[in-house]
Design a protein around this motif. Structure first.
Motif: not given
Length: 305
Positions: A172-184, A242-246
């Protein structure tokens, strides 16, 4: 032996769920005041006295989390709803406490670290004693919220204001959305990336609330945030590592403004510079389990879906 009772007003959200779990493990009986009755939730409307007020009688702790989400466009109707949801819930809780024969021993009322003005890059962090209170909409909402709390006539109840920063948790809160965006690929600085972020691990949020309750000499306003704020570009670099997106997509201010309009939110939520430190908590002897954001994200990110 009867368990101490904790009342969580507006406690069905992210913070309320974690507080309920934390204090249940400590032996508390949890009663949530929410919009609809179910299980341990007692119905209230956040504006008027009703049967729910009887739950406050003899309670050990009252904690008010009620308030409409600020994740919306700041037009007149939403501004009114945001302000009213905070001030009216605080006012009616004050009336309920004042009417108790055996009022709650302690009342903790939410506020926000956003009460402090936008902090330029080279200025010191805001403390409770020397913070620079702002005059923009969000900052004025916080001031009205705290003013309503101070007006409550509750001489037999210790009162604390929780100026809470962004709380980081896996569910919950802001982190799940931040992480989802970081993956992309949106793990790049937002705007110029120089704005400060004040934050707090959900475990330390619950532990800080527990600490404030357990120390009867403590009252007044407390900044609930970790002792090490960091810049936006530093926070995003931790997500990137952490996510190292392409690929990496830039996030200039003009693009963020378009995105906020489409998503019906405001860029203030990510562009305002919040540099806040928990001076009073530290002086009171509280020790953070996650003082650095690197340690907090190392603990949290593996648990995100």
């Amino acid at each position: 032996m009867e368990r101490p009772k904790m009342i969580l007003a507006g406690g069905n959200g992210f913070l309320g769920r974690h507080l309920a779990q934390h204090f249940t493990q400590l032996g508390y009986q949890i009663v949530v005041l929410g919009r609809s009755a179910s299980g341990h939730t007692v119905q209230w409307d956040g504006r008027t006295l009703g049967p729910w007020a009887a739950e406050l009688e003899g309670a050990a702790v009252l904690l008010n989390l009620a308030g409409r989400s600020v994740d919306c466009r700041y037009h007149a109707l939403n501004k009114y709803a945001i302000t009213r949801s905070r001030t009216e819930s605080t006012r009616v809780l004050g009336e309920a406490v004042a009417a108790c024969r055996n009022p709650p021993a302690v009342w903790l009322n939410s506020s926000t670290a956003t009460i402090y003005r936008h902090t330029p890059a080279d200025e010191p962090a805001n403390t409770e004693a020397a913070g620079q209170i702002g005059r923009e909409f969000s900052e004025m909402v916080a001031q009205k919220w705290e003013a309503e709390f101070r007006l409550a006539a509750t001489p037999h109840t210790r009162r604390l204001v929780l100026r809470t920063a962004i709380v980081l948790g896996p569910d919950g809160g802001a982190l799940p959305m931040m992480a989802r965006l970081a993956r992309f690929g949106l793990s790049t600085p937002q705007g110029d990336g120089q704005q400060w972020i004040s934050w707090l691990h959900i475990a330390d949020f619950c532990r800080a609330v527990e600490y404030l309750i357990a120390h009867p000499a403590l009252e007044g306003a407390f900044n609930l945030c970790a002792p090490q704020p960091l810049r936006n570009f530093e926070f995003n670099a931790l997500l990137d590592r952490h996510y190292q997106p392409r690929w990496h997509l830039p996030q200039p201010r003009w693009l963020l403004e378009i995105g906020a309009f489409v998503l019906r939110t405001e860029t203030e939520l990510i562009l305002k510079s919040r540099k806040v430190v928990p001076q009073r908590l530290l002086e009171a002897g509280f020790r953070f389990r996650y003082p650095s954001c690197a340690a907090a994200l190392h603990d949290l990110l593996p648990h995100l879906p």
